[in-house]
Enzyme design. Structure first.
Site, PDB file in Angstrom:
ATOM      1  N   GLY A  33       0.727  -1.097   0.010  1.00 48.50           N
ATOM      2  CA  GLY A  33       0.064   0.099  -0.045  1.00 48.50           C
ATOM      3  C   GLY A  33       1.011   1.342  -0.052  1.00 48.50           C
ATOM      4  O   GLY A  33       2.163   1.317   0.077  1.00 48.50           O
ATOM      5  N   SER A  34       0.246   2.486   0.124  1.00 55.13           N
ATOM      6  CA  SER A  34       0.605   3.640  -0.312  1.00 55.13           C
ATOM      7  C   SER A  34       1.223   4.076   0.969  1.00 55.13           C
ATOM      8  O   SER A  34       2.381   4.995   0.887  1.00 55.13           O
ATOM      9  CB  SER A  34      -0.363   4.534  -0.465  1.00 55.13           C
ATOM     10  OG  SER A  34      -1.225   4.823   0.459  1.00 55.13           O
ATOM     11  N   ASP A  89       2.908  -3.161   8.186  1.00 51.25           N
ATOM     12  CA  ASP A  89       1.671  -3.064   7.262  1.00 51.25           C
ATOM     13  C   ASP A  89       0.867  -1.699   7.598  1.00 51.25           C
ATOM     14  O   ASP A  89       0.766  -1.137   8.584  1.00 51.25           O
ATOM     15  CB  ASP A  89       0.590  -4.045   7.020  1.00 51.25           C
ATOM     16  CG  ASP A  89       0.112  -4.215   5.617  1.00 51.25           C
ATOM     17  OD1 ASP A  89       0.307  -3.415   4.975  1.00 51.25           O
ATOM     18  OD2 ASP A  89      -0.580  -5.240   5.523  1.00 51.25           O
ATOM     19  N   ALA A  91      -3.467   0.234   6.986  1.00 55.36           N
ATOM     20  CA  ALA A  91      -4.670  -0.098   7.134  1.00 55.36           C
ATOM     21  C   ALA A  91      -5.666   0.919   6.514  1.00 55.36           C
ATOM     22  O   ALA A  91      -5.188   2.210   6.417  1.00 55.36           O
ATOM     23  CB  ALA A  91      -4.966  -0.494   8.557  1.00 55.36           C
ATOM     24  N   ASP A  92      -6.801   0.514   6.053  1.00 53.50           N
ATOM     25  CA  ASP A  92      -7.650   1.269   5.508  1.00 53.50           C
ATOM     26  C   ASP A  92      -8.482   2.043   6.623  1.00 53.50           C
ATOM     27  O   ASP A  92      -9.038   3.091   6.505  1.00 53.50           O
ATOM     28  CB  ASP A  92      -8.607   0.667   4.409  1.00 53.50           C
ATOM     29  CG  ASP A  92      -7.872  -0.063   3.251  1.00 53.50           C
ATOM     30  OD1 ASP A  92      -7.078   0.682   2.783  1.00 53.50           O
ATOM     31  OD2 ASP A  92      -7.810  -1.170   3.160  1.00 53.50           O
ATOM     32  N   LYS A 102      -8.612  -4.054   6.121  1.00 57.27           N
ATOM     33  CA  LYS A 102      -7.647  -3.824   5.200  1.00 57.27           C
ATOM     34  C   LYS A 102      -8.045  -4.524   3.763  1.00 57.27           C
ATOM     35  O   LYS A 102      -9.094  -5.386   3.924  1.00 57.27           O
ATOM     36  CB  LYS A 102      -6.295  -4.660   5.817  1.00 57.27           C
ATOM     37  CG  LYS A 102      -5.683  -4.045   7.019  1.00 57.27           C
ATOM     38  CD  LYS A 102      -4.479  -4.674   7.460  1.00 57.27           C
ATOM     39  CE  LYS A 102      -3.695  -5.230   6.362  1.00 57.27           C
ATOM     40  NZ  LYS A 102      -3.150  -4.189   5.625  1.00 57.27           N
ATOM     41  N   GLY A 104      -7.772  -2.671   0.582  1.00 61.18           N
ATOM     42  CA  GLY A 104      -7.950  -1.484  -0.289  1.00 61.18           C
ATOM     43  C   GLY A 104      -6.914  -1.736  -1.258  1.00 61.18           C
ATOM     44  O   GLY A 104      -7.197  -1.409  -2.561  1.00 61.18           O
ATOM     45  N   GLY A 105      -5.982  -2.149  -1.107  1.00 60.85           N
ATOM     46  CA  GLY A 105      -4.901  -2.527  -2.312  1.00 60.85           C
ATOM     47  C   GLY A 105      -4.966  -3.915  -2.848  1.00 60.85           C
ATOM     48  O   GLY A 105      -4.358  -4.212  -3.805  1.00 60.85           O
ATOM     49  N   GLU A 111      -1.772 -10.580   3.101  1.00 63.53           N
ATOM     50  CA  GLU A 111      -1.452  -9.837   4.317  1.00 63.53           C
ATOM     51  C   GLU A 111      -1.740 -10.695   5.576  1.00 63.53           C
ATOM     52  O   GLU A 111      -0.993 -10.342   6.494  1.00 63.53           O
ATOM     53  CB  GLU A 111      -1.769  -8.426   4.363  1.00 63.53           C
ATOM     54  CG  GLU A 111      -1.423  -7.487   3.078  1.00 63.53           C
ATOM     55  CD  GLU A 111      -2.313  -6.343   3.084  1.00 63.53           C
ATOM     56  OE1 GLU A 111      -2.031  -5.307   2.599  1.00 63.53           O
ATOM     57  OE2 GLU A 111      -3.607  -6.256   3.233  1.00 63.53           O
TER      58      GLU A 111
END
Length: 251
Positions: A33-34, A89, A91-92, A102, A104-105, A111
């Protein structure tokens, strides 16, 4: 006037704060993720400048694996490594019980596998990801086997979710690294998250879902006034931070 800080700056601050938990010789689980991209780049920089050595990593997606290789981070697998030392990691969404949403990606299944096999699980977020209860801000991603797509879509709708099959930027169904589909299910606030997780786990057509329960040891939150570490049970600390942060403080 309250500080205005770009979200990307906060993501980087949270990611870099997690690196102090990584020691020489550790085997690390790399999320997707970002926010995690900053952690991967930071690990690469620490290897390059000699402040870190002898680490190995298992990535949770093809994109994270490629970024790790670009940063000269040695990779490994569960065929060679039984237990990971640290998992990092994003989290959304995360609530005061440190329950996570989690996926979104699109890497939720990998994960969760890596998180469950890590000794220390660190989640890094900017303050916009905090909520009183999961589901308040984010839909629940559910990864399903292709054969079961229609059946599981109907099942989720029967639970009163607003559910749709995720699509890519071309309008085609999004395909995970595992060759599966994702259904994004909006339940609103999930008041019985553990019961929901067990219900989804019991479905043969569901490969995995984005409810992560008991899979966060340390939450690192970057917000306009600094970086805070929150451990499970510190609900008052979480609530005070949530109350103090306005969405208008990031952009």
């Amino acid at each position: 006037m309250k500080k205005m800080i770009p979200t990307e700056v906060l993501k980087e601050q949270a990611a870099l704060a997690a690196l102090k938990f990584v020691k020489n010789g550790d085997t690390i689980g790399l999320g997707t993720g970002s926010t995690v991209k900053y952690a991967i780049d930071g690990l690469g920089n620490n290897l390059k400048n000699g402040t870190l050595s002898d680490i190995k990593a298992i990535s949770t997606s093809l994109s994270s694996e490629a970024r790790a290789k670009d940063n000269k981070i040695p990779t490994t697998s569960f065929d060679e490594t039984v237990k990971l030392d640290v998992y990092i990691d994003g989290a959304d969404e995360v609530d005061q019980a440190l329950r996570l949403i989690k996926g979104g990606g699109g890497a939720l299944l990998r994960e969760k596998i890596v998180a469950q096999n890590s000794a220390l699980k660190i989640i890094i977020v900017d303050a916009s990801k905090l909520s009183e209860r999961v589901g308040e801000k984010w839909h629940l991603p559910v990864e399903v086997f292709p054969l079961a797509l229609g059946a599981e879509l109907n099942f989720l709708k029967s639970l009163d979710a607003v559910a749709r099959v995720r699509t890519d930027d071309k309008g085609e169904p999004f395909i995970t690294d595992n060759g599966n589909f994702i259904i994004d299910a909006n339940f609103g606030r999930i008041h019985k998250a553990r019961k929901m997780a067990k219900m989804l786990d019991a479905r043969a057509g569901i490969a995995g879902h984005g409810l992560f329960i008991d899979l966060c040891d340390i939450l690192i939150v970057a917000y306009p006034n600094g970086v805070m570490h929150i451990r499970k049970g510190e609900k008052e600390t979480f609530k005070n931070l949530l109350d103090s942060v306005s969405p208008a403080q990031t952009f």
